[in-house]
Design an enzyme around this catalytic site. Sequence first.
Site, PDB file in Angstrom:
ATOM      1  N   THR A 208       0.826  -1.208   0.000  1.00 23.40           N
ATOM      2  CA  THR A 208       0.000   0.000   0.000  1.00 23.40           C
ATOM      3  C   THR A 208       0.868   1.270   0.000  1.00 23.40           C
ATOM      4  O   THR A 208       0.716   2.143  -0.854  1.00 23.40           O
ATOM      5  CB  THR A 208      -0.916  -0.003   1.243  1.00 23.40           C
ATOM      6  OG1 THR A 208      -1.635  -1.228   1.235  1.00 23.40           O
ATOM      7  CG2 THR A 208      -1.896   1.147   1.231  1.00 23.40           C
ATOM      8  N   VAL A 209       1.797   1.351   0.970  1.00 19.23           N
ATOM      9  CA  VAL A 209       2.596   2.582   1.070  1.00 19.23           C
ATOM     10  C   VAL A 209       3.587   2.671  -0.098  1.00 19.23           C
ATOM     11  O   VAL A 209       3.771   3.743  -0.698  1.00 19.23           O
ATOM     12  CB  VAL A 209       3.321   2.664   2.436  1.00 19.23           C
ATOM     13  CG1 VAL A 209       4.140   3.942   2.526  1.00 19.23           C
ATOM     14  CG2 VAL A 209       2.318   2.619   3.585  1.00 19.23           C
TER      15      VAL A 209
ATOM     16  N   LYS B 278       7.627   2.058  11.677  1.00 15.67           N
ATOM     17  CA  LYS B 278       7.766   2.497  13.088  1.00 15.67           C
ATOM     18  C   LYS B 278       8.395   1.435  13.974  1.00 15.67           C
ATOM     19  O   LYS B 278       9.109   1.736  14.926  1.00 15.67           O
ATOM     20  CB  LYS B 278       6.416   2.925  13.653  1.00 15.67           C
ATOM     21  CG  LYS B 278       5.393   1.822  13.720  1.00 15.67           C
ATOM     22  CD  LYS B 278       4.042   2.261  13.280  1.00 15.67           C
ATOM     23  CE  LYS B 278       3.319   1.086  12.679  1.00 15.67           C
ATOM     24  NZ  LYS B 278       2.147   1.442  11.932  1.00 15.67           N
TER      25      LYS B 278
ATOM     26  N   GLU C 183       9.868  10.363   8.937  1.00 15.14           N
ATOM     27  CA  GLU C 183       8.669  11.201   9.118  1.00 15.14           C
ATOM     28  C   GLU C 183       7.377  10.383   9.113  1.00 15.14           C
ATOM     29  O   GLU C 183       6.455  10.629   9.901  1.00 15.14           O
ATOM     30  CB  GLU C 183       8.609  12.264   8.013  1.00 15.14           C
ATOM     31  CG  GLU C 183       7.448  13.215   8.116  1.00 15.14           C
ATOM     32  CD  GLU C 183       7.512  14.073   9.374  1.00 15.14           C
ATOM     33  OE1 GLU C 183       8.368  14.959   9.449  1.00 15.14           O
ATOM     34  OE2 GLU C 183       6.693  13.846  10.302  1.00 15.14           O
TER      35      GLU C 183
ATOM     36  N   VAL D 272       5.467   8.026  12.387  1.00 16.71           N
ATOM     37  CA  VAL D 272       4.550   8.462  13.456  1.00 16.71           C
ATOM     38  C   VAL D 272       3.494   9.389  12.856  1.00 16.71           C
ATOM     39  O   VAL D 272       3.827  10.378  12.194  1.00 16.71           O
ATOM     40  CB  VAL D 272       5.311   9.218  14.576  1.00 16.71           C
ATOM     41  CG1 VAL D 272       4.340   9.691  15.653  1.00 16.71           C
ATOM     42  CG2 VAL D 272       6.404   8.349  15.180  1.00 16.71           C
TER      43      VAL D 272
ATOM     44  N   ILE E 123       1.047  13.474   8.957  1.00  9.17           N
ATOM     45  CA  ILE E 123       1.195  14.695   9.771  1.00  9.17           C
ATOM     46  C   ILE E 123       2.691  14.927  10.024  1.00  9.17           C
ATOM     47  O   ILE E 123       3.372  14.028  10.521  1.00  9.17           O
ATOM     48  CB  ILE E 123       0.472  14.555  11.133  1.00  9.17           C
ATOM     49  CG1 ILE E 123      -0.993  14.155  10.939  1.00  9.17           C
ATOM     50  CG2 ILE E 123       0.595  15.831  11.952  1.00  9.17           C
ATOM     51  CD1 ILE E 123      -1.714  13.801  12.242  1.00  9.17           C
TER      52      ILE E 123
ATOM     53  N   GLY F 144     -12.034  -2.639   6.167  1.00  5.32           N
ATOM     54  CA  GLY F 144     -10.588  -2.595   5.932  1.00  5.32           C
ATOM     55  C   GLY F 144      -9.876  -1.590   6.823  1.00  5.32           C
ATOM     56  O   GLY F 144      -8.693  -1.307   6.643  1.00  5.32           O
TER      57      GLY F 144
ATOM     58  N   ASP G  33       0.760  -0.498  18.694  1.00  6.56           N
ATOM     59  CA  ASP G  33       1.129   0.391  17.586  1.00  6.56           C
ATOM     60  C   ASP G  33       1.348   1.816  18.118  1.00  6.56           C
ATOM     61  O   ASP G  33       2.374   2.446  17.832  1.00  6.56           O
ATOM     62  CB  ASP G  33       0.011   0.355  16.533  1.00  6.56           C
ATOM     63  CG  ASP G  33       0.232   1.352  15.416  1.00  6.56           C
ATOM     64  OD1 ASP G  33       1.033   1.061  14.520  1.00  6.56           O
ATOM     65  OD2 ASP G  33      -0.396   2.435  15.446  1.00  6.56           O
TER      66      ASP G  33
ATOM     67  N   LYS H  61       4.884   4.251  18.441  1.00  8.90           N
ATOM     68  CA  LYS H  61       4.945   5.634  17.958  1.00  8.90           C
ATOM     69  C   LYS H  61       5.320   6.591  19.092  1.00  8.90           C
ATOM     70  O   LYS H  61       6.132   7.494  18.903  1.00  8.90           O
ATOM     71  CB  LYS H  61       3.603   6.022  17.333  1.00  8.90           C
ATOM     72  CG  LYS H  61       3.322   5.259  16.032  1.00  8.90           C
ATOM     73  CD  LYS H  61       1.876   5.425  15.601  1.00  8.90           C
ATOM     74  CE  LYS H  61       1.565   4.692  14.307  1.00  8.90           C
ATOM     75  NZ  LYS H  61       0.119   4.587  14.039  1.00  8.90           N
TER      76      LYS H  61
HETATM   77  N1  HSE Z   1      -2.808   0.652  12.101  1.00 13.81           N
HETATM   78  C1  HSE Z   1      -2.258   1.969  12.125  1.00 13.81           C
HETATM   79  C2  HSE Z   1      -3.362   2.960  12.531  1.00 13.81           C
HETATM   80  C3  HSE Z   1      -1.681   2.289  10.779  1.00 13.81           C
HETATM   81  O1  HSE Z   1      -4.523   2.562  12.595  1.00 13.81           O
HETATM   82  O2  HSE Z   1      -3.067   4.106  12.817  1.00 13.81           O
HETATM   83  C4  HSE Z   1      -0.772   3.475  10.745  1.00 13.81           C
HETATM   84  O3  HSE Z   1       0.360   3.309  11.535  1.00 13.81           O
END
Ligand code: HSE
Length: 402
Positions: A11-12, A100, A124, A127, A131, A182, A196, A200
Amino acid sequence: MIKIAVLGYGTVGSGVVEVIERHNSLLSERLREKIAVKYILDLRDFPGDTYEDKIVHDYSTILNDPEISILCEVMGGVGAAYQFTKQALEAGKSVCTSNKELVAKHGAELFAIAERMHCNYMFEASVAGGIPIIRAIGSALSADRVEAVTGILNGTTNYILTKMEKEGADYADVLKQAQELGYAERNPEADVEGLDAGRKIAILADMLTGKNVNPDKVTTEGITKITSADFAYAKAAGMTIKLLARCSVSEDGSVQALVAPFMLPADHALGRVDDVFNGVLVTCTMLGDAMFGGQGAGKLPTASAVAADVMDCAMHPGRTVMRGWSEEEAELADVTETERRFFVRIKASALADVQAAFAGSSLVEAGGGEDSGLFVPAMKEKEFDAKCAALGDAILNRIRVA
Ligand code: HSE
């Protein structure tokens, strides 16, 4: 001509290629030089894809190509991504990442290599996605002292909590819906348990302390115990519930890092950050508070941040523009020593006992029923926990108050 390689065509990765291709004339104009994606590394083939001819399967093709000076690592994980990043930096090639987990775990070592080799490890996108919070703290606020950062750093959980609040829905139902749309992974643990957000906030704490904050040592509590009943009490009190990630450094150097659901006023700057959006409140000695908000995840927002890092590297060849943090481990203060207020939802039948245990607590009227809700006065978390333990199953849930 600046030629770059993208590691990982998910995706990214496909977003990074899209940003660099769609904005190509804009980027080339700003760089005063043409920029192009030369390679895309992936295990898979992409027959029929516009950039099919750029796909390579062997990393050494990229590593050994002197034309490649900048790589985007958007593969994720801490296995091959770590090895590839290290090898690239050792070869003096800059790496821009959205990973991350890797930054939180091995960032300090990778920055040291980048500095030694006069190139860059840029993060960048790691996190709050699109933004620009890393540049804000690392560069725009570099003459200030950032005392604390409090953020909604996970879009998935913010989406779930927002839906629970707006629709009075239960956690399990909203999670299922989020998975169907999704927004949540099939295995949602990293998001819903706060891991997650923990990675961060560890990265932001690294930046605040200049030391290495071990993400595994960040106290982390997820959203799985939050119920629609908790939201009913929050609403009655003019509050909302958000998963906040917070780090702070006091003047004596004591460092705190915590991820947990908090009850906070509905009109608080972070209380108004809804759905998949992220928000970050930065508290500085000179500036005071500054609020950043936007898309914390998703293909193009995240890719935009990775591509901005590529631009920085391309504009400063042979120079380390973003210094990281040292490998010395930062010691984290015990969060249970922190004094704060709590909300407790209790069995209505135990109200007198709870009020006796928490003198000065205030009742929240939310329609009655089998439970009651109270705000208890500020006390150390460990003291609060001990009182709750003594009350046993009278306590149905407890939420920190911001
Ligand atoms: N699963 C993470 C979120 C993706 O929902 O923010 C981005 O790091």
